[in-house]
Each structure stands twice: as structure tokens, then as C-alpha cells.
Design a protein around this motif. Structure first.
Motif, PDB file in Angstrom:
ATOM      1  N   UNK A  92      74.139 143.392 121.910  1.00  0.00           N
ATOM      2  CA  UNK A  92      74.418 143.578 120.480  1.00  0.00           C
ATOM      3  C   UNK A  92      73.362 143.006 119.545  1.00  0.00           C
ATOM      4  N   UNK A  93      72.629 141.973 119.978  1.00  0.00           N
ATOM      5  CA  UNK A  93      71.678 141.315 119.079  1.00  0.00           C
ATOM      6  C   UNK A  93      70.277 141.369 119.661  1.00  0.00           C
ATOM      7  N   UNK A  94      69.301 141.584 118.785  1.00  0.00           N
ATOM      8  CA  UNK A  94      67.909 141.570 119.198  1.00  0.00           C
ATOM      9  C   UNK A  94      67.255 140.221 118.929  1.00  0.00           C
ATOM     10  N   UNK A  95      67.886 139.392 118.091  1.00  0.00           N
ATOM     11  CA  UNK A  95      67.312 138.098 117.734  1.00  0.00           C
ATOM     12  C   UNK A  95      68.435 137.114 117.447  1.00  0.00           C
ATOM     13  N   UNK A  96      68.082 135.831 117.443  1.00  0.00           N
ATOM     14  CA  UNK A  96      69.057 134.799 117.109  1.00  0.00           C
ATOM     15  C   UNK A  96      69.470 134.893 115.652  1.00  0.00           C
ATOM     16  N   UNK A  97      68.599 135.377 114.792  1.00  0.00           N
ATOM     17  CA  UNK A  97      68.960 135.567 113.389  1.00  0.00           C
ATOM     18  C   UNK A  97      70.123 136.546 113.273  1.00  0.00           C
ATOM     19  N   UNK A  98      70.071 137.640 114.031  1.00  0.00           N
ATOM     20  CA  UNK A  98      71.180 138.596 114.014  1.00  0.00           C
ATOM     21  C   UNK A  98      72.454 137.955 114.550  1.00  0.00           C
ATOM     22  N   UNK A  99      72.323 137.135 115.587  1.00  0.00           N
ATOM     23  CA  UNK A  99      73.498 136.490 116.191  1.00  0.00           C
ATOM     24  C   UNK A  99      74.172 135.536 115.212  1.00  0.00           C
ATOM     25  N   UNK A 100      73.375 134.703 114.531  1.00  0.00           N
ATOM     26  CA  UNK A 100      73.974 133.731 113.613  1.00  0.00           C
ATOM     27  C   UNK A 100      74.578 134.429 112.407  1.00  0.00           C
ATOM     28  N   UNK A 101      73.954 135.503 111.938  1.00  0.00           N
ATOM     29  CA  UNK A 101      74.521 136.237 110.809  1.00  0.00           C
ATOM     30  C   UNK A 101      75.827 136.927 111.181  1.00  0.00           C
ATOM     31  N   UNK A 102      75.936 137.403 112.421  1.00  0.00           N
ATOM     32  CA  UNK A 102      77.198 137.994 112.872  1.00  0.00           C
ATOM     33  C   UNK A 102      78.290 136.928 112.951  1.00  0.00           C
ATOM     34  N   UNK A 103      77.938 135.751 113.446  1.00  0.00           N
ATOM     35  CA  UNK A 103      78.907 134.650 113.509  1.00  0.00           C
ATOM     36  C   UNK A 103      79.399 134.291 112.113  1.00  0.00           C
ATOM     37  N   UNK A 104      78.487 134.204 111.145  1.00  0.00           N
ATOM     38  CA  UNK A 104      78.907 133.819 109.793  1.00  0.00           C
ATOM     39  C   UNK A 104      79.785 134.895 109.149  1.00  0.00           C
ATOM     40  N   UNK A 105      79.515 136.173 109.456  1.00  0.00           N
ATOM     41  CA  UNK A 105      80.394 137.227 108.933  1.00  0.00           C
ATOM     42  C   UNK A 105      81.809 137.064 109.475  1.00  0.00           C
ATOM     43  N   UNK A 106      81.920 136.764 110.757  1.00  0.00           N
ATOM     44  CA  UNK A 106      83.239 136.544 111.357  1.00  0.00           C
ATOM     45  C   UNK A 106      83.916 135.320 110.743  1.00  0.00           C
ATOM     46  N   UNK A 107      83.153 134.274 110.505  1.00  0.00           N
ATOM     47  CA  UNK A 107      83.703 133.058 109.907  1.00  0.00           C
ATOM     48  C   UNK A 107      84.244 133.329 108.506  1.00  0.00           C
ATOM     49  N   UNK A 108      83.523 134.136 107.734  1.00  0.00           N
ATOM     50  CA  UNK A 108      83.981 134.450 106.381  1.00  0.00           C
ATOM     51  C   UNK A 108      85.244 135.313 106.406  1.00  0.00           C
ATOM     52  N   UNK A 109      85.360 136.191 107.400  1.00  0.00           N
ATOM     53  CA  UNK A 109      86.585 136.984 107.542  1.00  0.00           C
ATOM     54  C   UNK A 109      87.768 136.063 107.826  1.00  0.00           C
ATOM     55  N   UNK A 110      87.569 135.115 108.736  1.00  0.00           N
ATOM     56  CA  UNK A 110      88.640 134.168 109.057  1.00  0.00           C
ATOM     57  C   UNK A 110      89.002 133.339 107.827  1.00  0.00           C
ATOM     58  N   UNK A 111      88.002 132.952 107.029  1.00  0.00           N
ATOM     59  CA  UNK A 111      88.274 132.189 105.811  1.00  0.00           C
ATOM     60  C   UNK A 111      89.148 132.992 104.846  1.00  0.00           C
ATOM     61  N   UNK A 112      88.841 134.280 104.684  1.00  0.00           N
ATOM     62  CA  UNK A 112      89.653 135.119 103.809  1.00  0.00           C
ATOM     63  C   UNK A 112      91.092 135.240 104.304  1.00  0.00           C
ATOM     64  N   UNK A 113      91.255 135.287 105.628  1.00  0.00           N
ATOM     65  CA  UNK A 113      92.579 135.485 106.200  1.00  0.00           C
ATOM     66  C   UNK A 113      93.408 134.195 106.251  1.00  0.00           C
ATOM     67  N   UNK A 114      92.758 133.057 106.492  1.00  0.00           N
ATOM     68  CA  UNK A 114      93.512 131.850 106.835  1.00  0.00           C
ATOM     69  C   UNK A 114      93.344 130.679 105.878  1.00  0.00           C
ATOM     70  N   UNK A 115      92.301 130.676 105.043  1.00  0.00           N
ATOM     71  CA  UNK A 115      92.007 129.492 104.237  1.00  0.00           C
ATOM     72  C   UNK A 115      93.158 129.131 103.305  1.00  0.00           C
ATOM     73  N   UNK A 116      93.707 130.104 102.608  1.00  0.00           N
ATOM     74  CA  UNK A 116      94.777 129.829 101.651  1.00  0.00           C
ATOM     75  C   UNK A 116      95.996 129.231 102.338  1.00  0.00           C
ATOM     76  N   UNK A 117      96.376 129.808 103.480  1.00  0.00           N
ATOM     77  CA  UNK A 117      97.547 129.307 104.198  1.00  0.00           C
ATOM     78  C   UNK A 117      97.308 127.902 104.745  1.00  0.00           C
ATOM     79  N   UNK A 118      96.102 127.643 105.225  1.00  0.00           N
ATOM     80  CA  UNK A 118      95.788 126.308 105.733  1.00  0.00           C
ATOM     81  C   UNK A 118      95.836 125.273 104.622  1.00  0.00           C
ATOM     82  N   UNK A 119      95.255 125.605 103.481  1.00  0.00           N
ATOM     83  CA  UNK A 119      95.250 124.650 102.371  1.00  0.00           C
ATOM     84  C   UNK A 119      96.650 124.438 101.813  1.00  0.00           C
ATOM     85  N   UNK A 120      97.517 125.461 101.888  1.00  0.00           N
ATOM     86  CA  UNK A 120      98.906 125.288 101.468  1.00  0.00           C
ATOM     87  C   UNK A 120      99.634 124.315 102.386  1.00  0.00           C
ATOM     88  N   UNK A 121      99.162 124.218 103.635  1.00  0.00           N
ATOM     89  CA  UNK A 121      99.728 123.263 104.599  1.00  0.00           C
ATOM     90  C   UNK A 121      98.975 121.937 104.588  1.00  0.00           C
TER      91      UNK A 121
END
Length: 241
Positions: free
Chosen positions: A72-101
Motif C-alpha cells: 500500500x505504501x511506497x514511502x514512510x511519508x505515505x505510511x505516516x500520513x495514512x496513520x494520521x488520517x486514521x487517527x483523525x477519523x477515530x478522533x471524530x468518532x470517539x473524542x466527544x464521548x471520551x471527554x464526556x466520560x
């Protein structure tokens, strides 16, 4: 809390992570470094923070990598950017609920390796917001978790041209300093090395009893060296004549 350390030297990469998990009065062990395949290459991900955020982010990353094909990745730059995209998706889905707890959305990660188009291995430190920094030769390490105790020996002794054996020993001593001063850091430790010469990854796990000789040697010699430090006038003025 945890302690994860990534080192980049001329010969390659070192990743060290402690295995202690604390929850209230309960102590368990878990692996905090993951090697992910990318065609014939691999790269590592180490994390510190909420375990649920880590697991979900890695699950999304694996899903996206599988959908992209065997390489899937040709470079480490692509790999880290894919990881950060996934992290931001998780933040959108879970951050509000976590902070409410009353839980802080928290995940720091170190990602390192050498993929197809990379001229040399590299590492990135990813913050919970999804931004990142890259390791450089002037400060050839990145650490997350309980970083304060293990930092001094690295700042004093680790250089980009440090040999792999010496860097491995400094990584262990950095962990041992953190373990000694922080109750939330402890064995087992997972160690991963990447050697640029043969582009091979090697990994092993070590528990408390595996490093008894090294621990006793270090305690004995650091105590002896402190006693041998020259006195000089600054000590003499504070002692009886």
C-alpha cells in the motif's frame, strides 16, 4: 503510562517499548510495538495513550492497507500520513464521548522503517491531533510516555554515528532509568532493530531476569563513579576541616 523509544543511527533503527499496563491497582503486560508488512518491507508502530484509541486506529490502518493491496505504501511519508488520517477519523468518532466520560483523547505514536522509495530509514513522532515531526541527526531519538527519566543519558551519550551495539545498551539504560523512577514503566521490554546494510528486521522480548547482569553492573559502576568524582573546592567548603 508507558515508555517507548525510537533511535535512528547511521546503521539503522532501534525500537524499544516497555510492556507494563496499569489500571488502578492492577498490573498486566501487553505488547506496545507492532510490525506491519508492506510488500516485502515492514515498518513499526509504537504507541502511548488510551489503549482503545490505539487499537481502533491500528484496526483502521490495517483495513485501509488491506484495501490498497499487498504494497500500500511506497514511502514512510505515505505510511505516516495514512496513520494520521486514521487517527483523525477515530478522533471524530470517539473524542466527544471520551471527554464526556472525563477521559482525554490521547495517543502518541512513533512510526519508523524504510520502504521502497526511501533512501534511508526514518522515524516520525505523531501527536494526538494528527500532526507529526521527523527525527533528525542532531537529536537521533524520539520517545513517548514517561520520557523525563530516560532522556538525560540519551542526550549525553547518543550520537548519529553511535554503533548499533552501543545504541542498544543506551536504549536499555534509558528504559532502566525510567523503570527505576516510574512505577508505571516496567518489564517485559520488546526490542526491534532494523539494519540498513541488509534491510532486515530483528526482534526479541526480555523480562526482568534476562538482564540481571546488566542491571547489577550498571548500579555498581554508577555508584562507584559518583564516589570517584573529584572533590575540588566546592565540596571542601561544605565539609569539616
Amino acid at each position: 503510562m508507558t515508555y517507548c523509544l525510537g533511535i535512528k543511527i547511521k546503521e539503522g533503527l532501534i525500537a524499544l517499548s516497555d510492556g507494563r499496563i496499569t489500571a488502578g491497582t492492577q498490573v498486566t503486560a501487553a505488547r506496545k510495538v507492532t510490525l506491519l508488512p508492506n510488500g516485502s518491507d515492514r515498518f513499526f508502530v509504537m504507541t502511548s495513550g488510551l489503549r482503545s484509541v490505539r487499537d481502533k486506529t491500528l484496526a483502521y490502518l490495517r483495513r485501509d492497507m488491506q484495501a490498497a493491496g499487498p504494497k500500500p505504501f511506497d514511502s514512510m511519508l505515505e505510511a505516516v500520513n495514512s496513520f494520521t488520517r486514521c487517527l483523525r477519523v477515530v478522533a471524530k468518532e470517539d473524542k466527544e464521548a471520551l471527554e464526556a466520560s472525563k477521559l482525554t483523547f490521547n495517543l502518541h505514536a512513533i512510526i519508523g522503517g524504510q520502504l521502497g522509495s526511501d533512501r534511508e530509514p526514518t522515524m516520525y513522532l505523531v501527536y494526538p491531533e494528527g500532526n507529526w515531526i521527523e527525527v533528525d541527526e542532531r537529536t537521533p531519538y524520539l520517545s513517548i510516555g514517561a520520557t523525563a527519566y530516560g532522556k538525560p543519558i540519551l542526550d549525553r551519550a547518543l550520537k548519529f554515528d553511535t554503533s548499533m551495539p552501543a545504541a542498544l545498551k543506551l536504549a536499555y539504560l534509558s528504559f532502566d532509568s525510567s523503570r527505576y523512577s516510574s512505577a508505571d514503566v516496567g518489564y517485559p521490554i520488546d526490542l526491534v532493530t532494523y539494519h540498513q546494510a541488509d534491510r532486515q528486521w530483528r526482534e526479541d522480548q526480555f523480562d526482568y531476569d534476562d538482564l540481571v547482569e546488566q542491571r547489577h553492573w550498571w548500579n555498581r559502576h554508577i555508584t562507584g563513579l559518583a564516589a570517584q568524582l573529584p572533590d575540588g573546592p566546592w565540596v571542601e567548603t561544605l565539609l569539616p576541616k
